[in-house]
Design a protein around this motif. Structure first.
Motif, PDB file in Angstrom:
ATOM      1  N   LEU A  40       1.046  -1.260   0.137  1.00 47.60           N
ATOM      2  CA  LEU A  40       0.147  -0.189  -0.097  1.00 47.60           C
ATOM      3  C   LEU A  40       0.969   1.392  -0.144  1.00 47.60           C
ATOM      4  O   LEU A  40       0.577   2.298  -0.706  1.00 47.60           O
ATOM      5  N   GLU A  41       1.871   1.194   0.790  1.00 44.75           N
ATOM      6  CA  GLU A  41       2.713   2.652   0.841  1.00 44.75           C
ATOM      7  C   GLU A  41       3.630   2.854  -0.296  1.00 44.75           C
ATOM      8  O   GLU A  41       4.112   3.750  -0.376  1.00 44.75           O
ATOM      9  N   ASN A  42       3.590   1.879  -1.202  1.00 44.76           N
ATOM     10  CA  ASN A  42       4.248   2.012  -2.364  1.00 44.76           C
ATOM     11  C   ASN A  42       3.674   2.537  -3.603  1.00 44.76           C
ATOM     12  O   ASN A  42       4.241   2.807  -4.756  1.00 44.76           O
ATOM     13  N   TRP A  43       2.506   3.145  -3.526  1.00 43.30           N
ATOM     14  CA  TRP A  43       1.509   3.519  -4.607  1.00 43.30           C
ATOM     15  C   TRP A  43       1.740   5.188  -4.679  1.00 43.30           C
ATOM     16  O   TRP A  43       1.548   5.677  -3.693  1.00 43.30           O
ATOM     17  N   LEU A  44       1.284   5.470  -5.864  1.00 43.44           N
ATOM     18  CA  LEU A  44       1.166   6.795  -6.168  1.00 43.44           C
ATOM     19  C   LEU A  44      -0.219   6.960  -6.695  1.00 43.44           C
ATOM     20  O   LEU A  44      -0.527   6.287  -7.733  1.00 43.44           O
ATOM     21  N   ASP A  45      -1.211   7.520  -5.956  1.00 43.18           N
ATOM     22  CA  ASP A  45      -2.689   7.180  -6.444  1.00 43.18           C
ATOM     23  C   ASP A  45      -2.767   8.575  -7.043  1.00 43.18           C
ATOM     24  O   ASP A  45      -2.999   9.679  -6.319  1.00 43.18           O
ATOM     25  N   LEU A  46      -3.300   8.385  -8.427  1.00 43.51           N
ATOM     26  CA  LEU A  46      -3.745   9.512  -9.062  1.00 43.51           C
ATOM     27  C   LEU A  46      -5.269   9.252  -9.640  1.00 43.51           C
ATOM     28  O   LEU A  46      -5.662   9.908 -10.345  1.00 43.51           O
ATOM     29  N   SER A  47      -5.932   8.375  -8.754  1.00 41.94           N
ATOM     30  CA  SER A  47      -7.301   8.204  -9.366  1.00 41.94           C
ATOM     31  C   SER A  47      -8.319   8.738  -8.981  1.00 41.94           C
ATOM     32  O   SER A  47      -9.587   8.709  -9.414  1.00 41.94           O
ATOM     33  N   THR A  48      -8.261   9.778  -8.014  1.00 42.10           N
ATOM     34  CA  THR A  48      -9.316  10.310  -7.226  1.00 42.10           C
ATOM     35  C   THR A  48      -9.736  11.890  -7.945  1.00 42.10           C
ATOM     36  O   THR A  48     -11.048  12.244  -7.640  1.00 42.10           O
ATOM     37  N   GLY A  49      -8.654  12.539  -8.339  1.00 43.00           N
ATOM     38  CA  GLY A  49      -8.970  13.896  -8.887  1.00 43.00           C
ATOM     39  C   GLY A  49      -9.058  14.913  -7.505  1.00 43.00           C
ATOM     40  O   GLY A  49      -9.663  15.970  -7.761  1.00 43.00           O
ATOM     41  N   LEU A  50      -8.729  14.566  -6.399  1.00 44.52           N
ATOM     42  CA  LEU A  50      -8.757  15.239  -5.193  1.00 44.52           C
ATOM     43  C   LEU A  50      -7.567  16.368  -5.200  1.00 44.52           C
ATOM     44  O   LEU A  50      -6.382  15.741  -5.722  1.00 44.52           O
TER      45      LEU A  50
END
Length: 336
Positions: free
Chosen positions: A30-40
């Motif tokens: 989990l800590e290795n992700w770059l989350d660009l999925s939400t638009g927040l």
């Protein structure tokens, strides 16, 4: 249906931000992700600790929340709700079965909520609105649109509202992504019957977990919606944080400038790798591609989560939070 679509096919709809599911599916911690999925706005308002009394007392409608929100949105009347999602799910219950037109592609929860409440729902493109309006009771516009980023002149929105209002119809404008461009908002016109604007603290302020939103509309509709939702829809600590955020003009100005600059940077970065966006807003860029699913999988394999759409095949890229995130996205795109 590819692997990720199968993973998300557990219910009628799914959304961005399902990071734990992605971590399990792609076997990346989990800590290795770059989350660009939400638009927040992941550089959101700096959260402060609410006073202890906000936890130990029932929420009070007599606090400063309505006044602070009215000043910020320029709305004459509004109702705080547990995120704009609460209003999306409840508004269909306030009308008899109606003919509802929803902008498409767009935020799918709108159509889902009206269908679930036995209304006749049609998907419409921006070009079709003038044609279908005479046979529509409720028109729903996401503005700027999610995921295309499309916007409309205020004069056009008011014209559509006037046509609907003549026969008791509604224009619902979901302005969840408008805070960085407040000049596009129609919230100041919501004293007119039949014009309903939804706002949220989730996107611009980055307070999605607080579940705070607002319905700007004529008092008669707000009374009916309030009676339906019941008391204490927004919890005390969230109300306190919302007041502070809505009053923080200095942070708001800096956040608008940064979002607009970062969105332009993202547009340029994607274009550099032959993924020129077809649309976007201050919060995201939208790329249509016949290979959207493949690109999604390749980025996810590198621990970068985007938002995949199938109709049309496309990806929504949110903004990286840090310079390290920007560099990581750059390297990942170069490998595709």
């Amino acid at each position: 249906m590819d692997a990720w679509q199968q993973l998300n096919h557990h219910g009628p709809l799914h959304h961005g931000g399902r990071l734990r599911a992605a971590a399990t599916h792609f076997a990346i911690p989990l800590e290795n992700w770059l989350d660009l999925s939400t638009g927040l706005n992941t550089n959101g308002w700096p959260v402060r600790t609410p006073p202890a009394s906000s936890w130990t007392r029932l929420p009070e409608e007599e606090d400063e929340l309505n006044a602070a929100a009215s000043r910020y949105y320029g709305a004459g009347f509004l109702l705080p709700v547990a995120g704009s999602q609460a209003a999306i799910q409840s508004l269909p219950q306030l009308r008899a079965p109606s003919r509802v037109s929803v902008l498409n592609p767009g935020y799918a929860e709108h159509a889902h909520a009206w269908k679930r409440n036995h209304h006749t729902v049609s998907a419409v493109s921006p070009e079709q609105i003038d044609t279908i309006l005479p046979n529509t009771d409720v028109l729903i516009i996401i503005h700027p649109n999610n995921p295309t980023g499309a916007t409309f002149p205020i004069s056009q929105l008011l014209n559509w509202h006037a046509q609907l209002a003549q026969r008791g119809g509604w224009l619902i404008v979901d302005e969840a992504f408008i805070d960085a461009t407040p000049e596009l908002s129609i919230a100041s016109h919501t004293t007119k019957p039949g014009l309903i604007v939804l706002r949220s603290l989730g996107k611009f302020f980055g307070l999605a977990g607080a579940r705070v939103g607002f319905v700007c509309a004529h008092p008669q509709l707000l009374i009916a919606l309030n009676n339906l939702l019941g008391p204490w829809t927004v919890n005390g600590p969230a109300r306190w944080m919302a007041i502070q955020a809505l009053q923080d003009k200095n942070w708001q100005e800096k956040a608008r400038q940064r979002l607009l600059q970062d969105s332009e940077r993202l547009h340029s970065l994607l274009s550099q790798y032959h993924l020129t966006p077809h649309g976007g807003s201050a919060f995201f860029q939208w790329v249509c591609s016949a290979k959207a699913s493949d690109i999604f999988e390749e980025l996810a394999g590198q621990g970068i989560l985007t938002r995949l759409f199938t109709e049309p095949g496309s990806l929504r890229f949110g903004l990286p939070t840090t310079e390290a995130g920007w560099q990581r996205l750059d390297r990942a795109l170069a490998r595709i």
